[in-house]
Design a protein around this motif. Structure first.
Motif, PDB file in Angstrom:
ATOM      1  N   GLY A  86       0.818  -1.208   0.000  1.00 20.64           N
ATOM      2  CA  GLY A  86       0.000   0.000   0.000  1.00 20.64           C
ATOM      3  C   GLY A  86       0.851   1.257   0.000  1.00 20.64           C
ATOM      4  N   ILE A  87       1.905   1.262   0.778  1.00 18.55           N
ATOM      5  CA  ILE A  87       2.811   2.415   0.816  1.00 18.55           C
ATOM      6  C   ILE A  87       3.480   2.594  -0.540  1.00 18.55           C
ATOM      7  N   GLU A  88       3.939   1.477  -1.112  1.00 22.11           N
ATOM      8  CA  GLU A  88       4.596   1.543  -2.424  1.00 22.11           C
ATOM      9  C   GLU A  88       3.630   2.080  -3.483  1.00 22.11           C
ATOM     10  N   ALA A  89       2.405   1.595  -3.481  1.00 19.86           N
ATOM     11  CA  ALA A  89       1.410   2.056  -4.454  1.00 19.86           C
ATOM     12  C   ALA A  89       1.100   3.539  -4.236  1.00 19.86           C
ATOM     13  N   SER A  90       1.043   3.955  -2.990  1.00 22.03           N
ATOM     14  CA  SER A  90       0.779   5.359  -2.677  1.00 22.03           C
ATOM     15  C   SER A  90       1.906   6.256  -3.174  1.00 22.03           C
ATOM     16  N   VAL A  91       3.141   5.821  -2.991  1.00 23.96           N
ATOM     17  CA  VAL A  91       4.292   6.602  -3.463  1.00 23.96           C
ATOM     18  C   VAL A  91       4.279   6.685  -4.986  1.00 23.96           C
ATOM     19  N   SER A  94       1.592   9.058  -6.073  1.00 22.76           N
ATOM     20  CA  SER A  94       2.008  10.432  -5.801  1.00 22.76           C
ATOM     21  C   SER A  94       2.999  10.917  -6.858  1.00 22.76           C
ATOM     22  N   GLU A  95       3.936  10.036  -7.222  1.00 21.21           N
ATOM     23  CA  GLU A  95       4.905  10.395  -8.262  1.00 21.21           C
ATOM     24  C   GLU A  95       4.207  10.598  -9.607  1.00 21.21           C
ATOM     25  N   GLU A  96       3.203   9.786  -9.904  1.00 18.76           N
ATOM     26  CA  GLU A  96       2.449   9.915 -11.152  1.00 18.76           C
ATOM     27  C   GLU A  96       1.701  11.243 -11.176  1.00 18.76           C
ATOM     28  N   ILE A  97       1.106  11.618 -10.053  1.00 20.01           N
ATOM     29  CA  ILE A  97       0.396  12.901  -9.967  1.00 20.01           C
ATOM     30  C   ILE A  97       1.373  14.054 -10.169  1.00 20.01           C
TER      31      ILE A  97
END
Length: 117
Positions: A86-91, A94-97
């Protein structure tokens, strides 16, 4: 049969066997003296029987405790993996945004008009 019910079954078997033995001795066609001697022998064996029962119950409890600990550890490991994912997907999101914002900034109308001139 679950391990918990197996332990209860073994305990029930031992208790039932003891009760059956006592009833059988009392009903058996023996003289009073023979019956008393047999009861004395049975009474002398009770502490050993109780110790065996206690050992059996303790072994079952230890086995169940070990099993519960292994399941708990496995659950904790899966939870840790899920949190890390979940943390990896969130990071990554965030990078994609951030990349999308950066792309929008470079493609803004003022940039486009400067390139056309």
């Amino acid at each position: 049969m679950s391990k918990k019910s197996a332990g209860a079954f073994i305990g029930g078997m031992l208790l039932g066997g003891t009760i059956g033995t006592i009833i059988g001795i009392l009903i058996a066609p023996r003289t009073g003296r023979e019956t008393r001697q047999l009861l004395k022998k049975s009474a002398d064996a009770l502490p050993e029987l109780a110790e065996d029962l206690s050992t059996t119950v303790q072994l079952q409890a230890d086995r169940l405790s070990g099993s519960a600990l292994r399941r708990w550890d496995a659950t904790l490991n899966r939870l840790r993996d899920a949190i890390a994912a979940g943390i990896e997907a969130s990071v990554e999101e965030s990078e994609e945004i951030d990349r999308s914002k950066s792309d929008l900034a470079t493609d803004s109308p003022s940039s486009v008009s400067n390139h056309q001139l």
